[in-house]
Design an enzyme around this catalytic site. Sequence first.
Site, PDB file in Angstrom:
ATOM      1  N   ASP A 133       0.946  -0.978  -0.114  1.00  0.00           N
ATOM      2  CA  ASP A 133       0.074  -0.108   0.070  1.00  0.00           C
ATOM      3  C   ASP A 133       1.039   1.156   0.175  1.00  0.00           C
ATOM      4  O   ASP A 133       1.800   1.397   0.871  1.00  0.00           O
ATOM      5  CB  ASP A 133      -0.847  -0.014   1.276  1.00  0.00           C
ATOM      6  CG  ASP A 133      -1.769   0.953   1.129  1.00  0.00           C
ATOM      7  OD1 ASP A 133      -2.346   1.464   0.180  1.00  0.00           O
ATOM      8  OD2 ASP A 133      -2.575   1.194   2.197  1.00  0.00           O
ATOM      9  N   HIS A 203      -9.464  -1.695  -7.920  1.00  0.00           N
ATOM     10  CA  HIS A 203      -9.238  -0.377  -6.968  1.00  0.00           C
ATOM     11  C   HIS A 203      -8.318   0.585  -7.690  1.00  0.00           C
ATOM     12  O   HIS A 203      -8.687   1.716  -7.625  1.00  0.00           O
ATOM     13  CB  HIS A 203      -8.686  -1.079  -5.649  1.00  0.00           C
ATOM     14  CG  HIS A 203      -8.543   0.226  -4.526  1.00  0.00           C
ATOM     15  ND1 HIS A 203      -9.473   1.046  -4.350  1.00  0.00           N
ATOM     16  CD2 HIS A 203      -7.176   0.423  -4.049  1.00  0.00           C
ATOM     17  CE1 HIS A 203      -8.949   1.957  -3.344  1.00  0.00           C
ATOM     18  NE2 HIS A 203      -7.615   1.524  -3.232  1.00  0.00           N
TER      19      HIS A 203
HETATM   20  C1  HEM Z   1      -9.346  -1.139   3.005  1.00  0.00           C
HETATM   21  C2  HEM Z   1      -9.343   0.291   2.350  1.00  0.00           C
HETATM   22  C3  HEM Z   1      -8.072   0.216   1.153  1.00  0.00           C
HETATM   23  C4  HEM Z   1      -7.412  -0.769   0.936  1.00  0.00           C
HETATM   24  C5  HEM Z   1      -6.756  -2.079   1.343  1.00  0.00           C
HETATM   25  C6  HEM Z   1      -6.435   0.023  -0.220  1.00  0.00           C
HETATM   26  C7  HEM Z   1      -5.262  -0.616  -0.729  1.00  0.00           C
HETATM   27  C8  HEM Z   1      -4.618  -0.206  -1.870  1.00  0.00           C
HETATM   28  C9  HEM Z   1      -3.717  -0.927  -2.417  1.00  0.00           C
HETATM   29  C10 HEM Z   1      -3.358  -2.220  -2.376  1.00  0.00           C
HETATM   30  C11 HEM Z   1      -3.338   0.061  -3.571  1.00  0.00           C
HETATM   31  C12 HEM Z   1      -2.202  -0.324  -4.782  1.00  0.00           C
HETATM   32  C13 HEM Z   1      -0.870   0.186  -4.308  1.00  0.00           C
HETATM   33  C14 HEM Z   1      -0.644   1.800  -4.206  1.00  0.00           C
HETATM   34  O1  HEM Z   1      -0.302   2.342  -4.990  1.00  0.00           O
HETATM   35  O2  HEM Z   1      -0.597   2.179  -3.035  1.00  0.00           O
HETATM   36  C15 HEM Z   1      -3.933   1.248  -3.649  1.00  0.00           C
HETATM   37  C16 HEM Z   1      -3.740   2.428  -4.309  1.00  0.00           C
HETATM   38  C17 HEM Z   1      -4.538   3.504  -4.288  1.00  0.00           C
HETATM   39  N1  HEM Z   1      -5.661   3.831  -3.424  1.00  0.00           N
HETATM   40 FE1  HEM Z   1      -6.349   2.330  -1.949  1.00  0.00          FE
HETATM   41  N2  HEM Z   1      -6.884   1.261  -0.401  1.00  0.00           N
HETATM   42  C18 HEM Z   1      -7.946   1.206   0.390  1.00  0.00           C
HETATM   43  C19 HEM Z   1      -8.753   2.548   0.360  1.00  0.00           C
HETATM   44  C20 HEM Z   1      -8.616   3.567  -0.333  1.00  0.00           C
HETATM   45  C21 HEM Z   1      -9.718   4.607  -0.246  1.00  0.00           C
HETATM   46  C22 HEM Z   1     -10.992   4.990   0.604  1.00  0.00           C
HETATM   47  C23 HEM Z   1      -9.134   5.579  -1.163  1.00  0.00           C
HETATM   48  C24 HEM Z   1      -9.619   6.953  -1.543  1.00  0.00           C
HETATM   49  C25 HEM Z   1     -10.951   7.360  -1.564  1.00  0.00           C
HETATM   50  C26 HEM Z   1      -7.977   5.011  -2.009  1.00  0.00           C
HETATM   51  C27 HEM Z   1      -7.138   5.708  -2.695  1.00  0.00           C
HETATM   52  C28 HEM Z   1      -6.057   4.880  -3.457  1.00  0.00           C
HETATM   53  C29 HEM Z   1      -5.223   5.676  -4.365  1.00  0.00           C
HETATM   54  C30 HEM Z   1      -5.184   7.091  -4.942  1.00  0.00           C
HETATM   55  C31 HEM Z   1      -4.336   4.549  -4.890  1.00  0.00           C
HETATM   56  C32 HEM Z   1      -3.015   4.914  -5.852  1.00  0.00           C
HETATM   57  C33 HEM Z   1      -4.026   4.845  -7.347  1.00  0.00           C
HETATM   58  C34 HEM Z   1      -3.093   5.099  -8.688  1.00  0.00           C
HETATM   59  O3  HEM Z   1      -2.582   6.146  -8.662  1.00  0.00           O
HETATM   60  O4  HEM Z   1      -2.487   4.275  -8.956  1.00  0.00           O
HETATM   61  N3  HEM Z   1      -7.722   3.721  -1.304  1.00  0.00           N
HETATM   62  N4  HEM Z   1      -4.809   1.154  -2.421  1.00  0.00           N
END
Ligand code: HEM
Length: 293
Positions: A133, A203
């Site tokens: 993450d 996601h």
């Molecule tokens: C339990 C809740 C969540 C989990 C387990 C989770 C997990 C992850 C994972 C594994 C990634 C891919 C690696 C990375 O770039 O960090 C990711 C990307 C991302 N997540 Fe989440 N996330 C969660 C909730 C959220 C929420 C609520 C938001 C915003 C409203 C969010 C926004 C983002 C963004 C902006 C990225 C990067 C996207 C990109 O530009 O490639 N995430 N998240």
Amino acid sequence: MKPIQPGILAPIPPLARFLTFGLLPEAGPGPSLRRLAQSVDPALSVVGLGRASVLALGVDVPGLRDFPGGTGKGLEIPATHGALWCWLRGEDRGELVLRTRAIDAALGPAYRLVDIVDAFRHGEGRDLTGYEDGTENPTGANALAAAASGGPAGLQGGSFVAVQQWLHEFARFDAMSRDEQDASIGRRRDDNEEIDDAPSSAHVKRTAQESFEPEAFVLRRSMPWAEGPRAGLVFVAFGRSFDAFEAQLNRMMGLDDGVTDALFRYTRPVTGGYFWCPPVKGAQLDLRRLGLD
Ligand code: HEM
């Protein structure tokens, strides 16, 4: 460099505590906030103020609003607010407990501690589902540009943080095949590579920061949490406003195109709050915008 609270830019610490305080309606928060500013080190304890605190002081922080809870197809996004939020960063759980007590004492009697969530770093920064993450987080000058707002002294270097505690339903996650799990994130757990032909519910397809107009960059500082058998992720995203986070959340909820984020198959938010993290002056919180300099 914009005078942002340094704990926001620092790497994820081994341990942390998230504190949420409510405000007693008859109490003026000014003296408590002054005591807090004198006693916390913003490199170790990041502080954010909810709208209830700002309203009680009779001042205005442009851009600070209430967390937009709501519903989507089969999903609920709760808004639980909070008058004040602290992210205590550390390495020693006992020290975090003692720091909690000191902050609670400084904030009394106007504030009361309503929620404590103990959090930790897992591996090199993984969610408890095993996925890395934070990969696409901006770094260096881009991190500062994403997280710190501009404006006159007292506002410049402030940051708007969205915080949601997510509760994982591990049995549902475990029942999925590895391919389904990878497709729900849009990255492979083994090598963290992006899956080009991932479904639109993945996601990272929902939240791809460059795909928004305007681009929606935030600085995520989420950390796993656990308490007894319950566990999940404290999602924490700092922005120069709430707009980028809100655009991402709306798309996760399917409000743009009816496609909901596959994450909701096995995790859901149980809290939601917005806070303004004031800038610093030297090594202290700069509360002049609140009329408390
Ligand atoms: C339990 C809740 C969540 C989990 C387990 C989770 C997990 C992850 C994972 C594994 C990634 C891919 C690696 C990375 O770039 O960090 C990711 C990307 C991302 N997540 Fe989440 N996330 C969660 C909730 C959220 C929420 C609520 C938001 C915003 C409203 C969010 C926004 C983002 C963004 C902006 C990225 C990067 C996207 C990109 O530009 O490639 N995430 N998240």
